[in-house]
Design a protein around this motif. Structure first.
Motif, short mmCIF file in Angstrom:
data_model
loop_
_atom_site.label_atom_id
_atom_site.label_comp_id
_atom_site.label_asym_id
_atom_site.label_seq_id
_atom_site.Cartn_x
_atom_site.Cartn_y
_atom_site.Cartn_z
N UNK A 31 19.38 32.07 7.16
CA UNK A 31 19.34 33.24 6.33
C UNK A 31 19.40 33.16 4.74
N UNK A 32 20.55 32.46 4.54
CA UNK A 32 20.83 32.54 2.92
C UNK A 32 19.91 31.62 2.18
N UNK A 33 19.01 30.77 2.75
CA UNK A 33 17.90 29.82 2.00
C UNK A 33 16.70 30.59 1.95
N UNK A 34 16.36 31.71 2.90
CA UNK A 34 15.07 32.20 3.02
C UNK A 34 15.20 33.20 1.59
N UNK A 35 13.65 33.20 0.85
CA UNK A 35 13.52 33.91 -0.03
C UNK A 35 13.86 33.74 -1.42
N UNK A 36 15.15 33.35 -1.57
CA UNK A 36 15.87 33.22 -2.80
C UNK A 36 16.47 31.97 -2.85
N UNK A 37 16.58 31.22 -3.96
CA UNK A 37 17.48 29.91 -4.04
C UNK A 37 18.89 30.39 -3.95
N UNK A 38 19.88 29.57 -3.45
CA UNK A 38 21.23 29.95 -3.43
C UNK A 38 21.59 29.44 -4.64
N UNK A 39 22.73 30.52 -5.13
CA UNK A 39 23.45 30.20 -6.23
C UNK A 39 24.87 29.70 -6.00
N UNK A 40 25.19 29.45 -4.94
CA UNK A 40 26.54 29.12 -4.78
C UNK A 40 26.64 28.08 -3.64
N UNK A 41 27.84 27.30 -3.64
CA UNK A 41 27.97 26.31 -2.52
C UNK A 41 28.79 26.65 -1.65
N UNK A 42 28.91 26.35 -0.29
CA UNK A 42 29.85 26.76 0.80
C UNK A 42 30.61 25.72 1.28
N UNK A 43 31.84 25.77 1.49
CA UNK A 43 32.64 25.10 2.14
C UNK A 43 33.26 25.80 3.32
N UNK A 44 33.70 24.78 4.25
CA UNK A 44 34.57 25.49 5.46
C UNK A 44 35.84 24.83 5.68
N UNK A 45 36.58 25.02 6.88
CA UNK A 45 37.81 24.39 7.04
C UNK A 45 38.08 23.10 7.10
N UNK A 46 37.00 22.43 7.67
CA UNK A 46 36.77 21.03 7.80
C UNK A 46 37.09 20.17 6.47
N UNK A 47 36.21 20.96 5.39
CA UNK A 47 36.21 20.39 3.95
C UNK A 47 37.72 20.49 3.50
N UNK A 48 38.30 21.70 3.58
CA UNK A 48 39.53 21.93 3.27
C UNK A 48 40.73 20.58 3.94
N UNK A 49 40.26 20.56 5.04
CA UNK A 49 41.25 19.71 5.80
C UNK A 49 41.17 18.32 5.24
N UNK A 50 39.84 17.86 4.95
CA UNK A 50 39.82 16.42 4.32
C UNK A 50 40.54 16.38 3.18
N UNK A 51 40.11 17.64 2.20
CA UNK A 51 40.91 17.51 1.01
C UNK A 51 42.66 17.44 1.12
N UNK A 52 43.07 18.37 2.00
CA UNK A 52 44.57 18.14 2.06
C UNK A 52 45.11 17.00 2.76
N UNK A 53 44.43 16.14 3.61
CA UNK A 53 44.49 14.97 4.19
C UNK A 53 44.83 13.91 2.94
N UNK A 54 43.74 14.16 2.03
CA UNK A 54 43.79 13.03 0.81
C UNK A 54 42.37 12.39 1.10
N UNK A 55 41.83 12.64 2.13
CA UNK A 55 40.50 11.83 2.31
C UNK A 55 39.42 11.75 1.20
N UNK A 56 39.41 12.93 0.27
CA UNK A 56 38.43 13.14 -0.68
C UNK A 56 39.29 14.18 -1.51
N UNK A 57 38.91 13.98 -2.81
CA UNK A 57 39.49 14.92 -3.92
C UNK A 57 38.39 16.08 -3.97
N UNK A 58 39.19 17.24 -4.26
CA UNK A 58 38.38 18.51 -4.15
C UNK A 58 37.45 18.59 -5.40
#
Length: 90
Positions: free
Chosen positions: A38-65
């Motif tokens: 739904x978020x991509x219908x009609x208008x272009x999104x003006x934000x990015x979305x992350x979830x817990x799996x992204x945060x986990x990778x950052x906290x583990x040191x696998x990727x910098x924020x």
């Protein structure tokens, strides 16, 4: 999980700001399929979305924020999709 209405409210808040304003929506438990569609219908999104799996990778040191955010913003610019699945960040 975050549903469509929460994302639409967030998009509306960002749209009320400067045209250069971008947002970051973080949901530890992820997003419903309906919300992602739904978020991509009609208008272009003006934000990015992350979830817990992204945060986990950052906290583990696998990727910098900052690198993760750059990848997510580039994905939004190239595809129009605000959510970059974690398996596409490497």
């Amino acid at each position: 999980m975050v549903n469509e209405s929460e994302l639409l409210v967030f998009r509306g808040k960002i749209e009320g700001k400067s045209q250069f304003t971008r947002g970051l929506f973080v949901s530890v438990n992820g997003y419903t399929r309906e919300a992602l569609a739904a978020i991509t219908k009609g208008k272009s999104p003006n934000f990015v979305m992350l979830d817990g799996s992204h945060l986990y990778r950052v906290l583990e040191g696998n990727v910098r924020l900052d690198e993760l955010l750059c990848r997510a913003v580039r994905h939004l610019a190239e595809t129009g999709e605000p959510y970059l699945p974690i398996n596409k960040t490497s």
